[in-house]
Every structure is written in C-alpha cells, then in structure tokens.
Design a protein around this motif. Sequence first.
Motif, short mmCIF file in Angstrom:
data_model
loop_
_atom_site.label_atom_id
_atom_site.label_comp_id
_atom_site.label_asym_id
_atom_site.label_seq_id
_atom_site.Cartn_x
_atom_site.Cartn_y
_atom_site.Cartn_z
N PHE A 132 0.84 -1.20 0.00
CA PHE A 132 0.00 0.00 0.00
C PHE A 132 0.88 1.26 0.00
CE2 PHE A 132 -2.95 -3.25 1.30
CZ PHE A 132 -4.18 -2.83 0.81
N PRO A 133 0.34 2.38 -0.48
CA PRO A 133 1.17 3.58 -0.68
C PRO A 133 1.96 4.06 0.54
CG PRO A 133 -0.91 3.84 -1.82
CD PRO A 133 -1.02 2.56 -1.03
N GLU A 134 1.42 3.90 1.75
CA GLU A 134 2.10 4.40 2.94
C GLU A 134 3.00 3.36 3.60
OE1 GLU A 134 -0.88 5.90 5.57
OE2 GLU A 134 -0.98 7.84 4.55
N CYS A 135 3.19 2.22 2.97
CA CYS A 135 3.92 1.11 3.61
C CYS A 135 5.30 1.53 4.09
CB CYS A 135 4.02 -0.07 2.64
SG CYS A 135 4.89 -1.50 3.33
N LEU A 136 6.15 2.00 3.20
CA LEU A 136 7.51 2.35 3.59
C LEU A 136 7.52 3.50 4.60
CD1 LEU A 136 9.49 2.13 0.22
CD2 LEU A 136 9.23 0.39 1.99
N GLU A 137 6.70 4.50 4.36
CA GLU A 137 6.67 5.66 5.26
C GLU A 137 6.32 5.25 6.69
OE1 GLU A 137 4.28 9.91 5.83
OE2 GLU A 137 3.96 8.70 4.03
N ARG A 138 5.30 4.44 6.84
CA ARG A 138 4.86 4.03 8.18
C ARG A 138 5.88 3.15 8.87
NH1 ARG A 138 0.80 7.37 9.82
NH2 ARG A 138 -0.83 7.52 8.23
N MET A 139 6.46 2.21 8.14
CA MET A 139 7.43 1.30 8.75
C MET A 139 8.73 2.01 9.12
SD MET A 139 6.95 -2.28 6.66
CE MET A 139 5.67 -3.43 7.21
N VAL A 140 9.21 2.86 8.23
CA VAL A 140 10.44 3.60 8.52
C VAL A 140 10.24 4.51 9.72
CG1 VAL A 140 12.02 5.39 7.66
CG2 VAL A 140 11.39 3.46 6.19
N ALA A 141 9.06 5.11 9.85
CA ALA A 141 8.79 6.00 10.98
C ALA A 141 8.97 5.28 12.32
CB ALA A 141 7.38 6.58 10.86
N VAL A 142 8.51 4.03 12.41
CA VAL A 142 8.68 3.25 13.64
C VAL A 142 10.15 2.99 13.90
CG1 VAL A 142 8.22 1.04 14.77
CG2 VAL A 142 6.40 2.17 13.49
N MET A 143 10.89 2.60 12.85
CA MET A 143 12.32 2.34 13.00
C MET A 143 13.06 3.59 13.46
SD MET A 143 13.51 -0.78 12.07
CE MET A 143 13.35 -2.14 10.92
N VAL A 169 10.19 -4.52 11.62
CA VAL A 169 8.87 -3.91 11.74
C VAL A 169 7.88 -4.73 10.92
CG1 VAL A 169 7.42 -1.91 11.21
CG2 VAL A 169 9.69 -1.57 12.16
N GLY A 170 6.77 -5.09 11.54
CA GLY A 170 5.70 -5.79 10.85
C GLY A 170 4.45 -4.94 10.81
N ALA A 171 3.39 -5.48 10.22
CA ALA A 171 2.11 -4.79 10.12
C ALA A 171 1.05 -5.80 9.75
CB ALA A 171 2.18 -3.68 9.07
N TYR A 172 -0.20 -5.38 9.82
CA TYR A 172 -1.26 -6.25 9.30
C TYR A 172 -1.06 -6.41 7.79
CZ TYR A 172 -3.54 -4.79 13.66
OH TYR A 172 -3.82 -4.52 14.98
N ALA A 173 -1.53 -7.54 7.28
CA ALA A 173 -1.41 -7.80 5.84
C ALA A 173 -2.73 -8.37 5.33
CB ALA A 173 -0.28 -8.78 5.57
N LEU A 174 -3.01 -8.08 4.09
CA LEU A 174 -4.20 -8.63 3.44
C LEU A 174 -3.76 -9.80 2.56
CD1 LEU A 174 -7.22 -7.86 3.34
CD2 LEU A 174 -6.73 -6.61 1.22
N GLN A 175 -4.31 -10.98 2.85
CA GLN A 175 -4.06 -12.14 2.00
C GLN A 175 -5.39 -12.54 1.38
OE1 GLN A 175 -3.23 -16.40 3.33
NE2 GLN A 175 -1.20 -15.79 2.62
N GLY A 176 -5.54 -12.25 0.10
CA GLY A 176 -6.85 -12.42 -0.51
C GLY A 176 -7.81 -11.45 0.17
#
Length: 326
Positions: free
Chosen positions: A104-115, A124-131
């Motif tokens: 998703f568009p904010e993926c890198l931004e959100r994960m890097v912010a936590v780091m 860093v993990g996050a929720y994911a959509l599988q199907g």
Amino acid sequence: MMHLQFLPLVSIVTPAFNEQEHLSECMESVLAQTYSNWDCTIVNNCSTDGTLAIAQKYAASDPRIRVITNDTLIPALANFNLAFRQIAPTSKYCKMILADDWIFPECLERMVAVMEEHPSVGIVGAYALQGQWVLYTGLPYPSHVVPGREMCRQRLLGGPYIFGSPTSVLFRSDLVRSHDPFYNESNMQADSETCFELLKECDFGFVHQVLTFSRDYRPASRLEASRELNTPAAGMLHEVVAYGPHYLTPQEYADCLKVTASKYYDFLATSFFERRPQKFWDYHKLKLKEEGIGFNRARLAYVVSRRILRRFYPARSKSKTPQYGL
C-alpha cells in the motif's frame, strides 16, 4: 513526513520467477510510495515468460530500479538470499516484496517511521491482506514496540503469529548484512526462523495498519509447496528445539517441547486418515529426525488407534496415555 534530505535509504529487493502476470502491479505499488528515498533490485531467476522484459521496462523508466538475471535457475530461498545480497551499502533499511505481492502507498513511510523513532527495533511488521483475509493480528493496540525476547517467548508459548511473511516486514540493513545467508535454505519456514534469530539482539516494531497484500493462491509456489507438505508443523517444532532454550525457562522449554511433539503426532494421525503420499511422510520423518526426536511408529499407531476408539467407543477412549518420551 521527514524532509527528503533526511530520509534514510530503503533497499527493496524483489525476487521473481515467471511473474509476468503480477510483476507490473508489484512495481506500480513501489512507484506509488509516499516515501521516495528507495532503490529496488529485481532478481530474475531465469524466468521463461515475459518477466525479464517487464522488469527491464521499469528499470529503463526509473533510475532507482535495476535488474539482475541469474545465470542458472536456483531454488526460491536461494534466490531470496541472493536478492538480499544486492541491497545498497548505504541503505539503512531493507524490504523484500515478492513479485506477486504489492504494498500500500504508505507502507515504507509508516514502517520507517517506527524504525526511526525506536532505534532498538530491528524488524517492523504490520497487518497484511491475503486475498480477503487480514493476517498477523493479536498484538494489543497500540503496541508499536515489543521487546524481542518477549515476542519470541509469547510465540513459543502459543501466542499469535505476528512475524508475518517476507513481504510484510521491514528489516534494518545492518542485520541483513551480518546474517548471510539471511534465510535458512533447508527450512521452508525460514522467514519465521530468521525473526527468532534476529530478535535475540533487537526489538520488534509493529504498525497497526494493513500495509501489504499477498495472494491466497500461488500455483507452483513456495507457499503451495508448504501447504502440500504442511511444513508449519515441522517449522514450529524446529523453532521450539532451536530457540526454546534461549527464550524460555528450563521448565517452560520442557513443557513446550512436550506439547509441541504431542500436537505434531496428532497432526500426523490426521494425515494418516487423509492418506498422504509417501513424499509427505518422508519429509516429516526427516524433520523429526533432524530435531533429535525421531519418528516413533508405536506412538503414531497409538494416536491413530485412540482416534478410532473415540469415534466408535467414546466411553472407552479415556484411558491414560502411555509415555513415549518426546
């Protein structure tokens, strides 16, 4: 968002084999990121379809993207490790995106912010959509940072699986460089094992937002091969044996190993009734042997017989379970 001048570099790696159907969607999701300081290496594993041409098209249109093609076809996990070796020496963070996944568009931004906010975090993990399903739930909100030791303890003791998949996590690049090969190529659950290994020396970050997408069905993929053999059972046993002594007390480890082995034989009993092929049994016999437990025919026969008794004679199936050891 941080000013561009101060954005740390994120190296993205995308291993690909015959992914002409999905690679464009994957690359478009990278180009759509709100975070702009990234580079991306597509590692083409001798694809025989249009994968290489698609990859080259994106490399020609954006200097941040490059393509490497292997000289010979190699197994998927070996290609993952080769891809990790391509990360830029100046990168601070690293993210794998499988060629049939997208972010998703904010993926890198959100994960890097936590780091950036929490230097002790290595993954860093996050929720994911599988199907249509949302995965990797279970951490109470707002658990943005969890001590690595506690994450692993809770997982070994039956807690939720939060470590995710290769696509759903971001790593610190220094951890990737210091662990080569990054994935254990003999373990089909290597992504989970790697988290147990890395979290010995760092903490786990989490974004409570769906940031990645993966397909529920991948024909002829590592995921489908894993499902065919049901490799998570062997993977969980390996994690208990390999990491239980590090993360658990001696009594916790003994209890956990006993329960895990018992569940393993329950699973094998179910598989017996499902008439699994010889390839399946060869795989699990080997994994039990590798973990120092061994395949016990008498134990399996006992569990199978208990299943039969419970079905036909419920009142007679409550006798004490004999001790077969682990």
